[in-house]
Design an enzyme around this catalytic site. Sequence first.
Site, PDB file in Angstrom:
ATOM      1  N   GLU A 129      16.941 -19.395  -4.758  1.00 50.63           N
ATOM      2  CA  GLU A 129      18.052 -18.599  -4.227  1.00 50.63           C
ATOM      3  C   GLU A 129      17.970 -17.130  -4.654  1.00 50.63           C
ATOM      4  O   GLU A 129      18.316 -16.239  -3.877  1.00 50.63           O
ATOM      5  CB  GLU A 129      19.380 -19.235  -4.662  1.00 50.63           C
ATOM      6  CG  GLU A 129      19.563 -20.577  -3.962  1.00 50.63           C
ATOM      7  CD  GLU A 129      20.716 -21.390  -4.514  1.00 50.63           C
ATOM      8  OE1 GLU A 129      20.664 -21.755  -5.705  1.00 50.63           O
ATOM      9  OE2 GLU A 129      21.661 -21.642  -3.761  1.00 50.63           O
TER      10      GLU A 129
ATOM     11  N   GLY B 274      18.356 -22.326  -8.198  1.00 50.51           N
ATOM     12  CA  GLY B 274      18.777 -20.923  -8.287  1.00 50.51           C
ATOM     13  C   GLY B 274      17.607 -19.956  -8.227  1.00 50.51           C
ATOM     14  O   GLY B 274      17.771 -18.794  -7.831  1.00 50.51           O
TER      15      GLY B 274
HETATM   16  N1  COA Z   1      17.603 -25.552 -16.820  1.00 45.40           N
HETATM   17  C1  COA Z   1      17.422 -25.625 -18.155  1.00 45.40           C
HETATM   18  N2  COA Z   1      16.217 -25.869 -18.721  1.00 45.40           N
HETATM   19  C2  COA Z   1      15.168 -26.011 -17.900  1.00 45.40           C
HETATM   20  C3  COA Z   1      15.282 -25.929 -16.493  1.00 45.40           C
HETATM   21  C4  COA Z   1      16.575 -25.683 -15.963  1.00 45.40           C
HETATM   22  N3  COA Z   1      16.780 -25.567 -14.648  1.00 45.40           N
HETATM   23  N4  COA Z   1      14.055 -26.143 -15.949  1.00 45.40           N
HETATM   24  C5  COA Z   1      13.213 -26.325 -16.970  1.00 45.40           C
HETATM   25  N5  COA Z   1      13.865 -26.259 -18.146  1.00 45.40           N
HETATM   26  C6  COA Z   1      13.325 -26.391 -19.492  1.00 45.40           C
HETATM   27  C7  COA Z   1      13.012 -27.833 -19.841  1.00 45.40           C
HETATM   28  O1  COA Z   1      14.162 -28.505 -20.305  1.00 45.40           O
HETATM   29  C8  COA Z   1      11.981 -27.635 -20.918  1.00 45.40           C
HETATM   30  O2  COA Z   1      12.628 -27.261 -22.126  1.00 45.40           O
HETATM   31  P1  COA Z   1      12.093 -27.851 -23.560  1.00 45.40           P
HETATM   32  O3  COA Z   1      10.614 -27.548 -23.550  1.00 45.40           O
HETATM   33  O4  COA Z   1      12.877 -27.081 -24.553  1.00 45.40           O
HETATM   34  O5  COA Z   1      12.364 -29.313 -23.512  1.00 45.40           O
HETATM   35  C9  COA Z   1      11.204 -26.421 -20.458  1.00 45.40           C
HETATM   36  O6  COA Z   1      12.066 -25.727 -19.553  1.00 45.40           O
HETATM   37  C10 COA Z   1       9.924 -26.757 -19.719  1.00 45.40           C
HETATM   38  O7  COA Z   1      10.231 -27.622 -18.652  1.00 45.40           O
HETATM   39  P2  COA Z   1       9.562 -29.063 -18.473  1.00 45.40           P
HETATM   40  O8  COA Z   1      10.506 -29.901 -17.676  1.00 45.40           O
HETATM   41  O9  COA Z   1       9.110 -29.613 -19.785  1.00 45.40           O
HETATM   42  O10 COA Z   1       8.284 -28.685 -17.606  1.00 45.40           O
HETATM   43  P3  COA Z   1       7.480 -29.635 -16.636  1.00 45.40           P
HETATM   44  O11 COA Z   1       6.193 -28.961 -16.348  1.00 45.40           O
HETATM   45  O12 COA Z   1       7.423 -31.027 -17.159  1.00 45.40           O
HETATM   46  O13 COA Z   1       8.382 -29.692 -15.292  1.00 45.40           O
HETATM   47  C11 COA Z   1       9.816 -28.728 -13.611  1.00 45.40           C
HETATM   48  C12 COA Z   1       8.637 -28.503 -14.579  1.00 45.40           C
HETATM   49  C13 COA Z   1      10.141 -27.400 -12.943  1.00 45.40           C
HETATM   50  C14 COA Z   1       9.394 -29.743 -12.524  1.00 45.40           C
HETATM   51  C15 COA Z   1      11.038 -29.275 -14.384  1.00 45.40           C
HETATM   52  O14 COA Z   1      11.276 -28.440 -15.498  1.00 45.40           O
HETATM   53  C16 COA Z   1      12.307 -29.339 -13.592  1.00 45.40           C
HETATM   54  O15 COA Z   1      12.453 -30.230 -12.745  1.00 45.40           O
HETATM   55  N6  COA Z   1      13.258 -28.423 -13.856  1.00 45.40           N
HETATM   56  C17 COA Z   1      14.569 -28.443 -13.255  1.00 45.40           C
HETATM   57  C18 COA Z   1      14.521 -27.930 -11.834  1.00 45.40           C
HETATM   58  C19 COA Z   1      15.905 -28.042 -11.189  1.00 45.40           C
HETATM   59  O16 COA Z   1      16.459 -29.091 -11.026  1.00 45.40           O
HETATM   60  N7  COA Z   1      16.445 -26.869 -10.818  1.00 45.40           N
HETATM   61  C20 COA Z   1      17.736 -26.805 -10.168  1.00 45.40           C
HETATM   62  C21 COA Z   1      18.789 -26.626 -11.172  1.00 45.40           C
HETATM   63  S1  COA Z   1      20.386 -26.498 -10.410  1.00 45.40           S
END
Ligand code: COA
Length: 280
Positions: free
Chosen positions: A134, A131
């Site tokens: 997007e 998103g």
């Molecule tokens: N929705 C909800 N929470 C999210 C999120 C999302 N799309 N993306 C990140 N977060 C949260 C994580 O759960 C984490 O929360 P916490 O610290 O309370 O556990 C926090 O944000 C930090 O993210 P984290 O995953 O620990 O960071 P990272 O550096 O290890 O990884 C990303 C970064 C962007 C690679 C990873 O967060 C990720 O893959 N996010 C989802 C991306 C995704 O699939 N987006 C499409 C959704 S439809």
Amino acid sequence: MSAPQNDAVVIEEHPISEDADLGSIAMVTINRPDKLNALNAEVMSGIKAMVEWVELTPHVRVVIITGAQPNDPPEGKRAKPNAFVAGADITEFVGKKSDDIRVMFTDNAVEALWNLSKPTIAMVDGFALGGGCEVACSCDIRIASTRSRFGTPEVNLGLIPGYGATQRLARLVGYGKTMEMIFTGEAVKAEEAHRIGLANKICDADELLETTMAMARIIGSKSSNTLGVGKATVRAALDAGLTEGVAIEAEAFASLFDSKDKEIGVQAFINRATPEWQHE
Ligand code: COA
């Protein structure tokens, strides 16, 4: 009318120039840095309220939308990464079925942003995923720091994009690259995003704000009436065939000859003066 207040979407106004009459740039910050600015219901209602306010507020000429910078980490914890928006809030997907999602995703805030009649710029510093990519694609222009990443990782959740990437990303970068991004879920680095036309400009993170503001000031110094007609007319290229689109352009171009700002702009050129737009 003052800017709507919502903790998850913070709005600040910046003057376009010292001359207050020239109006303002709305800097809109999606503010959930601990969750990488993921789009939850509060963010989406904040964006919708912002769009309504911008439409009703003539002195706001340009919108910049960005993500909040990471907070300082607690002692002994690693810092969270920089993010524009890391996607829809995945925790809100748990247990949801198609009927719930149709309600959430139909007539949503990303469409509202897309339909805003004024110029919009996404200022991207970090992850613009799902998103987030997007939201960026629903802006007119994207300016990104070199540490940014754009991607559509929904495939890893067993999903496809739901906020318009199948349409708007495809129109920006073409069919093949969109399919690669949707099929693999792999993110594109800023340099590649720039090369394929997804990012209009890239720069170092410490220059991002000034680079974006500089473009917003240039855009904001033009007639907002002219900008609105230009935006609506280019949009026709996305929905209409070329012949119909050229006819729409001819009509829009002609209609500007009845505007006050056309006469102001033409006279200013002839008299070597700075145009004082009436935005009509
Ligand atoms: N929705 C909800 N929470 C999210 C999120 C999302 N799309 N993306 C990140 N977060 C949260 C994580 O759960 C984490 O929360 P916490 O610290 O309370 O556990 C926090 O944000 C930090 O993210 P984290 O995953 O620990 O960071 P990272 O550096 O290890 O990884 C990303 C970064 C962007 C690679 C990873 O967060 C990720 O893959 N996010 C989802 C991306 C995704 O699939 N987006 C499409 C959704 S439809």
